[in-house]
Design an enzyme around this catalytic site. Structure first.
Site, PDB file in Angstrom:
ATOM      1  N   GLY A  11       0.841  -1.208   0.000  1.00  0.00           N
ATOM      2  CA  GLY A  11       0.000   0.000   0.000  1.00  0.00           C
ATOM      3  C   GLY A  11       0.868   1.247   0.000  1.00  0.00           C
ATOM      4  O   GLY A  11       1.872   1.306   0.706  1.00  0.00           O
ATOM      5  N   ARG A  72       0.841  -4.946  -5.115  1.00  0.00           N
ATOM      6  CA  ARG A  72       0.978  -6.122  -4.240  1.00  0.00           C
ATOM      7  C   ARG A  72       1.106  -7.302  -5.213  1.00  0.00           C
ATOM      8  O   ARG A  72       0.117  -7.731  -5.790  1.00  0.00           O
ATOM      9  CB  ARG A  72      -0.247  -6.286  -3.356  1.00  0.00           C
ATOM     10  CG  ARG A  72      -0.522  -5.088  -2.438  1.00  0.00           C
ATOM     11  CD  ARG A  72      -1.680  -5.401  -1.505  1.00  0.00           C
ATOM     12  NE  ARG A  72      -2.337  -4.226  -0.993  1.00  0.00           N
ATOM     13  CZ  ARG A  72      -1.959  -3.542   0.081  1.00  0.00           C
ATOM     14  NH1 ARG A  72      -0.907  -3.909   0.750  1.00  0.00           N
ATOM     15  NH2 ARG A  72      -2.646  -2.486   0.486  1.00  0.00           N
ATOM     16  N   ASP A 103       5.265  -5.037   5.904  1.00  0.00           N
ATOM     17  CA  ASP A 103       5.775  -6.369   6.258  1.00  0.00           C
ATOM     18  C   ASP A 103       5.705  -7.361   5.092  1.00  0.00           C
ATOM     19  O   ASP A 103       6.603  -8.191   4.937  1.00  0.00           O
ATOM     20  CB  ASP A 103       5.100  -6.913   7.525  1.00  0.00           C
ATOM     21  CG  ASP A 103       3.625  -7.185   7.335  1.00  0.00           C
ATOM     22  OD1 ASP A 103       3.029  -6.612   6.408  1.00  0.00           O
ATOM     23  OD2 ASP A 103       3.072  -7.975   8.118  1.00  0.00           O
ATOM     24  N   THR A 126       4.366   2.300   5.428  1.00  0.00           N
ATOM     25  CA  THR A 126       2.969   1.875   5.564  1.00  0.00           C
ATOM     26  C   THR A 126       2.278   2.833   6.525  1.00  0.00           C
ATOM     27  O   THR A 126       2.883   3.255   7.512  1.00  0.00           O
ATOM     28  CB  THR A 126       2.836   0.423   6.106  1.00  0.00           C
ATOM     29  OG1 THR A 126       1.494   0.240   6.593  1.00  0.00           O
ATOM     30  CG2 THR A 126       3.784   0.114   7.246  1.00  0.00           C
ATOM     31  N   ASP A 128       0.038   2.018   8.475  1.00  0.00           N
ATOM     32  CA  ASP A 128      -0.465   1.274   9.645  1.00  0.00           C
ATOM     33  C   ASP A 128       0.442   1.302  10.872  1.00  0.00           C
ATOM     34  O   ASP A 128      -0.008   1.007  11.979  1.00  0.00           O
ATOM     35  CB  ASP A 128      -0.713  -0.192   9.264  1.00  0.00           C
ATOM     36  CG  ASP A 128      -1.858  -0.355   8.285  1.00  0.00           C
ATOM     37  OD1 ASP A 128      -2.611   0.618   8.088  1.00  0.00           O
ATOM     38  OD2 ASP A 128      -2.000  -1.448   7.724  1.00  0.00           O
ATOM     39  N   ASP A 130       2.580  -0.821  11.708  1.00  0.00           N
ATOM     40  CA  ASP A 130       2.522  -2.144  12.329  1.00  0.00           C
ATOM     41  C   ASP A 130       3.824  -2.937  12.184  1.00  0.00           C
ATOM     42  O   ASP A 130       3.808  -4.135  11.913  1.00  0.00           O
ATOM     43  CB  ASP A 130       1.341  -2.940  11.755  1.00  0.00           C
ATOM     44  CG  ASP A 130       1.426  -3.089  10.245  1.00  0.00           C
ATOM     45  OD1 ASP A 130       2.255  -2.396   9.620  1.00  0.00           O
ATOM     46  OD2 ASP A 130       0.669  -3.890   9.686  1.00  0.00           O
ATOM     47  N   ARG A 172      -5.882  -3.180   9.165  1.00  0.00           N
ATOM     48  CA  ARG A 172      -6.412  -4.534   9.029  1.00  0.00           C
ATOM     49  C   ARG A 172      -5.990  -5.403  10.204  1.00  0.00           C
ATOM     50  O   ARG A 172      -6.768  -6.144  10.752  1.00  0.00           O
ATOM     51  CB  ARG A 172      -5.873  -5.129   7.720  1.00  0.00           C
ATOM     52  CG  ARG A 172      -6.732  -6.177   7.121  1.00  0.00           C
ATOM     53  CD  ARG A 172      -6.273  -6.576   5.748  1.00  0.00           C
ATOM     54  NE  ARG A 172      -4.936  -6.099   5.407  1.00  0.00           N
ATOM     55  CZ  ARG A 172      -4.536  -5.785   4.192  1.00  0.00           C
ATOM     56  NH1 ARG A 172      -5.377  -5.880   3.187  1.00  0.00           N
ATOM     57  NH2 ARG A 172      -3.302  -5.385   3.952  1.00  0.00           N
TER      58      ARG A 172
HETATM   59  O1  F6P Z   1      -1.438  -0.178   3.569  1.00  0.00           O
HETATM   60  C1  F6P Z   1      -2.090  -0.871   4.601  1.00  0.00           C
HETATM   61  C2  F6P Z   1      -3.550  -0.657   4.455  1.00  0.00           C
HETATM   62  O2  F6P Z   1      -3.744   0.706   4.472  1.00  0.00           O
HETATM   63  C3  F6P Z   1      -4.436  -1.353   5.475  1.00  0.00           C
HETATM   64  O3  F6P Z   1      -4.655  -0.621   6.630  1.00  0.00           O
HETATM   65  C4  F6P Z   1      -5.678  -1.604   4.673  1.00  0.00           C
HETATM   66  O4  F6P Z   1      -6.386  -2.685   5.183  1.00  0.00           O
HETATM   67  C5  F6P Z   1      -5.148  -1.901   3.333  1.00  0.00           C
HETATM   68  O5  F6P Z   1      -3.983  -1.130   3.209  1.00  0.00           O
HETATM   69  C6  F6P Z   1      -6.069  -1.631   2.178  1.00  0.00           C
HETATM   70  O6  F6P Z   1      -5.336  -1.741   1.006  1.00  0.00           O
HETATM   71  P1  F6P Z   1      -5.844  -1.847  -0.482  1.00  0.00           P
HETATM   72  O7  F6P Z   1      -7.159  -1.172  -0.563  1.00  0.00           O
HETATM   73  O8  F6P Z   1      -4.776  -1.191  -1.265  1.00  0.00           O
HETATM   74  O9  F6P Z   1      -5.927  -3.301  -0.765  1.00  0.00           O
END
Ligand code: F6P
Length: 322
Positions: A11, A72, A103, A126, A128, A130, A172
């Site tokens: 992301g 991704r 990660d 990121t 997050d 995390d 998430r």
């Molecule tokens: O980058 C992490 C994140 O922002 C999470 O918090 C979220 O669940 C996810 O990406 C959503 O990503 P996408 O909509 O790009 O699949």
């Protein structure tokens, strides 16, 4: 080392551009060539390599998103895909790689290191936050400021109508966006995946706290174990019909926007440190900033651990909320 590559993965997050800029300019200062890989690991597989010079990263420090784009990659999970990626890195004479991502990106780099002799260094990117091994990931500070700005606006309308709002934020697997932003907006409750959400307990709190304030804001991390803002709000509505309840999902606005000053500084420091780490023959480590100091954390460690919640912060949240 004469040539390195840099790419963003997973992301996107505000501050990634500041990090790319720092990588490119530091490497050029040390007489290295830099290749940018477009679209993350997919671009490594599909040979999307572009040369980056000092000018190509001018005027990007303030821009959200990533000029190198991101993805991704499913193909990188296959041995076949990784073989293509390795062949392309070799073809372009890349001797070291800097990956800016979360990660999943570091897990990919770790797997790759078993088959590829080119060193990888990571910068945590990121929203997050995390990852263990850094106080702040690139993107987190901007994201929590975006949430605070949005929820302040929701508070205005909530207060005017005496409403109860459930606001869902990203995260998430981690509730760190909800936690910090929730403190920042004075949320009446913060529901996160790291702690068990007891909806009965929340209902009791809302019942007893009904008279305290006319508006109420509950921040819910998307990965909360009670099932997200809509589900929790539905249960509360049925039990407490006298509350005028609304749900807002903030979504991807949290990923965009111009990075904060703190973000730009942290991202620049991490990009700068990543190049220097490669020059010191480091590999498979993530750059972090802990207590204002640059740190190195092995990928193995960073991907297996999640930041622990600060118990003092949690105690304070309980006292200051409802
Ligand atoms: O980058 C992490 C994140 O922002 C999470 O918090 C979220 O669940 C996810 O990406 C959503 O990503 P996408 O909509 O790009 O699949």
């Amino acid at each position: 080392m004469k040539k390195i590559a840099v790419f963003t993965s997973g992301g996107d997050s505000p501050g990634m551009n500041a990090c790319i800029r720092a990588v490119v300019r530091t490497a050029i200062y040390h007489n290295m060539e830099v290749m940018g890989i477009v679209h993350g690991y997919d671009g490594m597989i599909n040979d999307e390599f572009i040369p980056l010079d000092a000018k190509s990263v001018a005027n990007i420090i303030h821009r959200g998103g990533t000029i190198l784009k991101t993805a991704r990659s499913k193909e990188f999970l296959t041995l076949e895909g990784r073989k293509k990626a390795f062949a392309n890195l070799k073809k372009h004479g890349v001797e070291g790689v800097i990956v800016i991502g979360g990660d999943g990106s570091f897990k990919g780099a770790l797997e790759f290191s078993k088959e590829c002799d080119i060193p990888f260094v990571g910068c945590p990117g990121t929203i997050d936050n995390d990852l263990i091994g850094t106080d702040f990931t690139i993107g987190y500070d901007t994201a929590i400021n975006t949430v605070v700005e949005a929820v302040d606006k929701i508070r205005d309308t909530a207060e005017s109508h005496d409403r109860l709002f459930f606001v869902e934020v990203m995260g998430r697997d981690a509730g760190l966006i909800a936690l910090r932003a929730g403190i920042g907006v004075g949320a009446e409750a913060i529901l996160i995946p790291e702690t068990k959400t007891d909806v009965e307990e929340l209902i009791k709190k809302l019942e007893s706290g009904r008279k305290n304030k006319s508006s109420k804001i509950i921040l819910v991390a998307e990965g909360d174990d009670a099932g997200g803002a809509f589900k929790i709000a539905e249960q509360v509505k049925q039990r407490l019909p006298y509350y005028d309840t609304r749900v807002t999902v903030l979504g991807h606005i949290q990923r965009g926007g111009s990075p904060t000053a703190m973000e730009r500084v942290n991202a620049s420091r991490m990009g700068f440190a990543a190049v220097e780490a490669l020059m010191k023959n480091e590999r498979n480590i993530m750059i972090g900033i802990v207590d204002k100091q640059i740190t190195y954390t092995p990928f193995e460690h960073a991907v297996k651990h999640i930041q622990e919640l600060n118990p003092d912060l949690m105690r304070m949240v309980n006292i200051l909320s409802l």
